[in-house]
Design a protein around this motif. Structure first.
Motif: not given
Length: 143
Positions: A5-27
């Motif tokens: 489990t990898i958590f991307f955390i940021s104060s208001n979620h915006e940057r962490s959402l972007i990180a999760e979006g990109w991570a979803s593309r990893l194989n």
């Protein structure tokens, strides 16, 4: 193999959402990515549009309201902070051992001008993409 489990955390979620979006593309197999934060989830139309340009739909990702004790069970915690503008987030000693810290601008705190903010969101999307790519290489080499 166990699931990581990898958590991307940021104060208001915006940057962490972007990180999760990109991570979803990893194989990567057996890895769960979660965008999370402690404060109210907030998604800027700028982040949604910047990611839409590269065909990643942030509206499909639901930000997770994190309880600090959950971080003790995480395998990796990617703390996304703007060292200059964001409040410092303190974590338990156990969680602190699992942290990767990324210094990424918080566009909302750097400009009120919509045109400047749009450019900043595009830049942080690119910055996060490169960091996610490196994270993917690291995860692939440890499998």
């Amino acid at each position: 193999m166990t699931n990581q489990t990898i958590f991307f955390i940021s104060s208001n979620h915006e940057r962490s959402l972007i990180a999760e979006g990109w991570a979803s593309r990893l194989n990567t197999q057996n890895v769960t990515y979660r965008s999370a934060g402690w404060f109210s989830a907030k998604t800027s139309p700028f982040s949604i549009e910047a990611m839409k340009e590269i065909c990643i739909d942030l509206t499909a990702i639901k930000p997770y309201h994190l309880k600090k004790e959950e971080l003790d069970q995480a395998d990796i915690i990617v703390l996304i902070q703007d060292f200059e503008k964001d409040e410092k987030i303190s974590l338990s000693p156990l969680a602190a051992k699992k942290i990767l810290t990324w210094n990424i601008l918080n566009p909302d705190k750097h400009s009120a001008d919509p045109n400047e903010k749009w450019v900043l969101f595009q830049e942080i999307c690119d910055d996060i993409a490169l960091r996610i790519k490196d994270l993917g290489k690291t995860l692939s080499s440890t499998v």
